[in-house]
Design a protein around this motif. Structure first.
Motif, PDB file in Angstrom:
ATOM      1  N   CYS A  82      -3.246  -8.527  -6.295  1.00  0.00           N
ATOM      2  CA  CYS A  82      -3.150  -8.584  -4.847  1.00  0.00           C
ATOM      3  C   CYS A  82      -3.741  -9.902  -4.393  1.00  0.00           C
ATOM      4  O   CYS A  82      -4.909 -10.179  -4.605  1.00  0.00           O
ATOM      5  CB  CYS A  82      -3.919  -7.423  -4.232  1.00  0.00           C
ATOM      6  SG  CYS A  82      -4.216  -7.624  -2.496  1.00  0.00           S
ATOM      7  N   LYS A  85      -3.752  -0.806  -5.257  1.00  0.00           N
ATOM      8  CA  LYS A  85      -4.045  -1.860  -4.286  1.00  0.00           C
ATOM      9  C   LYS A  85      -3.881  -1.373  -2.848  1.00  0.00           C
ATOM     10  O   LYS A  85      -4.234  -2.063  -1.913  1.00  0.00           O
ATOM     11  CB  LYS A  85      -3.177  -3.079  -4.540  1.00  0.00           C
ATOM     12  CG  LYS A  85      -1.710  -2.849  -4.290  1.00  0.00           C
ATOM     13  CD  LYS A  85      -0.934  -4.142  -4.487  1.00  0.00           C
ATOM     14  CE  LYS A  85       0.537  -3.927  -4.323  1.00  0.00           C
ATOM     15  NZ  LYS A  85       1.168  -3.281  -5.469  1.00  0.00           N
ATOM     16  N   CYS A 145      -6.768  -9.695  -1.021  1.00  0.00           N
ATOM     17  CA  CYS A 145      -8.191  -9.442  -1.214  1.00  0.00           C
ATOM     18  C   CYS A 145      -8.611  -9.755  -2.639  1.00  0.00           C
ATOM     19  O   CYS A 145      -9.771  -9.616  -2.985  1.00  0.00           O
ATOM     20  CB  CYS A 145      -8.532  -8.001  -0.845  1.00  0.00           C
ATOM     21  SG  CYS A 145      -7.857  -6.790  -1.944  1.00  0.00           S
ATOM     22  N   GLY A 146      -7.652 -10.192  -3.471  1.00  0.00           N
ATOM     23  CA  GLY A 146      -7.991 -10.599  -4.829  1.00  0.00           C
ATOM     24  C   GLY A 146      -8.530  -9.470  -5.677  1.00  0.00           C
ATOM     25  O   GLY A 146      -9.301  -9.676  -6.606  1.00  0.00           O
ATOM     26  N   CYS A 147      -8.086  -8.238  -5.388  1.00  0.00           N
ATOM     27  CA  CYS A 147      -8.672  -7.096  -6.075  1.00  0.00           C
ATOM     28  C   CYS A 147      -8.195  -6.974  -7.504  1.00  0.00           C
ATOM     29  O   CYS A 147      -8.685  -6.156  -8.262  1.00  0.00           O
ATOM     30  CB  CYS A 147      -8.375  -5.814  -5.309  1.00  0.00           C
ATOM     31  SG  CYS A 147      -6.633  -5.438  -5.194  1.00  0.00           S
TER      32      CYS A 147
HETATM   33 ZN   LIG Z   1      -6.086  -6.023  -2.872  1.00  0.00          ZN
END
Ligand SMILES: [Zn+2]
Ligand SMILES: Nc1nc2c(ncn2[C@@H]2O[C@H](COP(=O)(O)OP(=O)(O)O)[C@@H](O)[C@H]2O)c(=O)[nH]1
Ligand SMILES: [Mg+2]
Ligand SMILES: [Zn+2]
Ligand SMILES: [Zn+2]
Lengths: 113, 278
Positions: free
Chosen positions: B2, B152, B5-7
């Motif tokens: 993702c 995500k 948010c860089g999750c």
């Molecule tokens: Zn994310």
């Protein structure tokens, strides 16, 4: 990142329409999105490419009609343009406003072939 | 991954798992039971094409134009109504608990389930992006719990609740608590079919949360102010928080409590009893 789920829902709607119309592709899609609908434009833009990959919308032209927020003050009755959700009435300062426009989240039309 | 948010979540797979008390000994990996269901559309390697956004452009002749005027959230709303009908038919009070991460949703549930288990049959649906830690904490109280890992996805949607209900099989005349993903933005947009939405803030947050996230407060019926045991140590102004909430919502009921010490919990139970009609 609900923009991605919104796009997934748009893809679902488009796929259903393509099937119903026995069409092959979607040439263009027209969306109506209100300024108060909680959509971040930059995020939508970014997420679109990711969200439509390998779907009927992958190569579709997208038109977005942004609908400005409009509200009516419950206290003094004046109507005004609302930039942010729950901005106070510019006339009397009240926060009790009825939102008339700007919450739209709609697929208006599709062109299929 | 993702990119927002860089999750680092590799794909959009939703996982729904029944968590039982035997599985509460602290590991947070999946047990692999439960079914998977592909929800969001997958994304491969990003092939960039120029954004094409000619405002109000006209459609070409010779092609079929379908004027559908369809609500993008329509399908979720429809499924939410299905859930609502199910709850009504079975006389289940379903509550959608929303807050920022860490406001104390799980802590509130742990104490509530422990205190009320002899009074009502209670069920829990736990929404979490990755882990089943919260579901394990809930299962330890003896309540029936189903975990939804949204991957995500940063909120629960009505179809996930629908799937979870098939595993949970809640009894008639029961309470169902749905812990939404910790996020005050988009859970506001997705109706789950709940009977009431409860927004929780804690005194370690800013009093202006309501005006920062007006949609969430506007769509809630009750506001719980948690962690009041910490009031002596923080600058949180309870009255100001209420004033902000009243500005953007129709919330007239606030319950101040501490899920840790138990102070104020009785007021919350009274609210639940009133809602259930006892
Ligand atoms: Zn994310
Ligand atoms: N002091 C205090 N801490 C609390 C209270 N309620 C929750 N916490 C703590 O806040 C943290 C987050 O709580 P949790 O229930 O996991 O929040 P959630 O993310 O909303 O589910 C945990 O460390 C809890 O122990 C409370 O009433 N008082
Ligand atoms: Mg939690
Ligand atoms: Zn006014
Ligand atoms: Zn979300």
């Amino acid at each position: 990142m609900h923009e991605l789920s919104i796009i997934a829902s748009i893809v679902d709607i488009a796929e259903e329409q393509v099937k119903k119309a026995s069409a092959q592709q979607v040439d263009s899609i027209e969306l109506e999105i209100g300024e108060l609908a909680g959509v971040e434009w930059a995020v939508l833009e970014f997420a679109w490419e990711v969200g439509v990959q390998r779907s009927v919308l992958e190569n579709t032209d997208r038109y977005i009609q942004r609908i400005p927020g409009k509200a009516r003050c419950v206290e003094c009755g004046s109507s005004f343009l609302m930039k942010q959700i729950f901005d106070p009435c510019p006339k009397c300062g009240s926060y009790f406003n009825e939102i008339l426009k700007g919450k739209e989240l709609r697929v208006k039309a599709l062109t299929v072939s | 991954m993702c990119g927002i948010c860089g999750c680092g979540q590799p794909d959009g797979t939703i996982k729904i798992t029944k968590v039982s008390a035997e599985h509460t000994h602290g590991h947070d990996h999946d047990h692999g039971h439960g079914h998977e269901h592909h929800h969001h559309h997958a994304h491969g390697n990003g092939r960039h094409h120029a954004p094409h956004q000619h405002h109000g452009g006209s459609f070409q002749p010779g092609k079929t134009v379908l004027q559908i005027e369809q609500d993008i959230l329509g399908k979720n709303n429809l499924l939410a109504e299905h859930n609502r009908g199910f709850f009504e038919a079975k006389n289940i009070l379903a509550l959608n608990l929303v807050s920022s991460p860490g406001s104390g949703k799980t802590a509130l549930l742990e104490r509530t389930l422990t205190d009320l288990k002899n009074e009502f049959p209670c069920y829990v649906i736990e929404g979490d992006q990755q882990t089943s830690n919260d579901a394990s904490r809930i299962a330890a109280t003896g309540a029936e719990v189903v975990q939804i890992n949204t991957g995500k996805g940063c909120h629960l949607e009505a179809d996930m609740i629908n799937d979870a209900l098939k595993q949970l099989k809640p009894a008639d005349d029961s309470l169902l608590f749905i812990e939404n993903v910790g996020n005050l933005v988009c859970p506001a947009m997705f109706d789950l079919g709940e009977g009431a939405r409860v927004v929780i803030i804690s005194v370690t947050e800013g009093e202006d949360k309501p005006v920062k996230y007006p949609d969430m407060f506007h769509s809630s019926q009750l506001c719980i102010i948690n962690k009041i045991d910490l009031l002596p140590y923080v600058s949180f102004d309870v009255e100001k928080a209420k004033e902000y909430a009243r500005r953007v919502s129709h919330i007239t009921e606030f319950i101040e409590l501490s899920a840790t010490t138990g102070q104020g919990m009785e007021q919350w139970y009274e609210w639940l009893r009133k809602k259930v009609g006892r």
